[in-house]
Design a protein around this motif. Structure first.
Motif, PDB file in Angstrom:
ATOM      1  N   LEU A 180      39.441  40.772  38.039  1.00  0.00           N
ATOM      2  CA  LEU A 180      40.244  39.745  38.226  1.00  0.00           C
ATOM      3  C   LEU A 180      41.023  40.175  39.592  1.00  0.00           C
ATOM      4  CD1 LEU A 180      38.474  37.331  38.441  1.00  0.00           C
ATOM      5  CD2 LEU A 180      39.461  35.519  37.289  1.00  0.00           C
ATOM      6  N   THR A 183      44.760  37.993  42.624  1.00  0.00           N
ATOM      7  CA  THR A 183      45.231  35.587  41.885  1.00  0.00           C
ATOM      8  C   THR A 183      46.513  35.249  42.157  1.00  0.00           C
ATOM      9  OG1 THR A 183      46.053  37.231  40.315  1.00  0.00           O
ATOM     10  CG2 THR A 183      44.389  36.757  39.351  1.00  0.00           C
ATOM     11  N   GLU A 195      37.104  32.281  36.774  1.00  0.00           N
ATOM     12  CA  GLU A 195      36.984  33.557  35.924  1.00  0.00           C
ATOM     13  C   GLU A 195      35.490  32.605  35.303  1.00  0.00           C
ATOM     14  OE1 GLU A 195      39.990  35.643  31.422  1.00  0.00           O
ATOM     15  OE2 GLU A 195      40.695  34.441  33.713  1.00  0.00           O
ATOM     16  N   ILE A 208      37.720  40.883  30.331  1.00  0.00           N
ATOM     17  CA  ILE A 208      38.611  40.170  32.272  1.00  0.00           C
ATOM     18  C   ILE A 208      39.444  40.316  32.502  1.00  0.00           C
ATOM     19  CG2 ILE A 208      38.601  38.324  33.567  1.00  0.00           C
ATOM     20  CD1 ILE A 208      35.573  37.837  32.237  1.00  0.00           C
ATOM     21  N   ARG A 210      43.325  39.588  34.864  1.00  0.00           N
ATOM     22  CA  ARG A 210      43.592  38.979  36.123  1.00  0.00           C
ATOM     23  C   ARG A 210      44.855  40.445  36.578  1.00  0.00           C
ATOM     24  NH1 ARG A 210      45.038  33.144  34.415  1.00  0.00           N
ATOM     25  NH2 ARG A 210      42.821  32.149  33.640  1.00  0.00           N
TER      26      ARG A 210
END
Length: 345
Positions: A180, A183, A195, A208, A210
């Motif tokens: 991800l 951010t 998310e 996942i 960040r």
């Protein structure tokens, strides 16, 4: 002989794939890497950005650019011969990184690792999908529910998925890790919402992570050991049963060339207005700026425009501006190209 691990880096246009790969090369920790880059568009911007960023980890001879269409649709013609050449080297790389086009489906590429000439010598260590947190928060990949309801009322047989939504879902469904990214561009509450949306589209157990500017731990990225080619059935695609191909006629791409520009701020302001007026998905390329010895890299994702100077123009290079424009089908090429040439001077 052990198999050469391969990491497939996927993600929509502008998600930060090239930035992630530059981070990998700069933090290779002694690994000898080979890089296969596939772009949608005729100007190799991504290849130019990674060349020379870490000669020891990945010499330019180990950077292969595939520009003959989207890699998921040219597996037999482009990808397999490229992989065979890399694997046939007397001293093959320790790890291969494949950066797909932002419009590519990862599953056909993973399936190619089942081919007899590849299967015994290479494995998909993992599929890493990059997600632009800011773009997802802005709804770039989500269906407009009100518009969908109206369209369904007019045509009940309408396929509900937009091309953007299908790509987003296919890339996430194939992933072993989701990064991800960007951010730093969203607040805490928005990030939590994005998310949760991403997690709902991924398989159970997919991690996942960040990240800002693609900065992810290299050991985690290059040590997933998923052997993804052995679990294709667990990676659903909207295009299963279509022979691996998907229709790129939903998107359009062209290149505009110009001379040197004056003020960078004026360039980005006028470019932003043009993007908004025509709902352009992506603009990227190299710009020659009057009085500057270095080339300016322009990267636009929707209305968000970033730019930086990366290196000096080489003596043999022509100082010119080249911008790739990518959007959904229906772009008014002639008007956009004319306006861009006016902006570029």
């Amino acid at each position: 002989m052990s198999k050469v691990p391969t990491t497939v880096v996927t993600g929509f246009l502008g998600a930060g794939k090239t930035t992630l790969i530059r981070h990998l090369l700069q933090n290779a920790r002694g690994r000898r890497l080979a890089l296969v880059i596939n772009e949608f568009g005729d100007v190799g911007v991504d290849g130019e950005l990674v060349k020379g960023c870490n000669d020891e980890a990945c010499p330019e001879d180990d950077i292969v650019e595939l520009a003959n269409g989207c890699i998921c649709c040219t597996v037999a013609d482009d990808f397999l011969p490229t992989m065979q050449k890399l694997l046939d080297r007397p001293n093959p790389p320790d790890h291969i990184i494949i950066e797909t086009s932002g419009l590519a489906l990862p599953k056909p590429l993973v399936k190619a690792f089942q081919w007899p000439d590849i299967r015994t010598r290479a494995t998909v260590d993992g599929v890493v999908a990059l997600i632009d947190a800011d773009a997802v928060a802005a709804g770039r990949f989500a269906t407009d529910e009100a518009a969908l309801a109206a369209a369904r009322a007019a045509d009940p047989n309408l396929d509900h998925d937009s091309p953007l939504e299908e790509l987003f879902e296919d890339q996430l469904a194939c992933a072993d890790m989701v990064v991800l990214n960007k951010t730093d561009l969203v607040d805490t509450a928005t990030l939590a919402r994005v998310e949760a949306q991403v997690e709902a589209e991924t398989r159970a157990g997919v991690k996942i992570v960040r990240a800002d500017h693609g900065a992810v731990d290299v050991g985690a990225l290059l040590g997933i050991t998923a052997a993804a080619e052995d679990s294709l059935d667990a990676r659903p695609s909207h295009h299963d049963g279509e022979g691996g191909d998907h229709d790129h006629d939903d998107f359009d791409s062209f290149v505009v060339t110009g001379g040197e520009v004056g003020e960078v701020e004026a360039l980005t302001a006028r470019l932003g207005a043009l993007i908004a007026a025509h709902d352009i998905l992506r603009v990227k390329g190299m710009v020659a700026v009057n009085g500057k010895q270095s080339r300016l890299i322009v990267q636009a994702v929707g209305p968000r425009i970033q730019h930086f100077y990366d290196r000096a123009w080489m003596p043999a290079e022509i100082r010119r501006t080249q911008l790739v424009v990518i959007g959904q089908k229906g772009l008014d090429r002639s008007v956009i190209a004319s306006d861009l040439r006016d902006i570029l001077g």
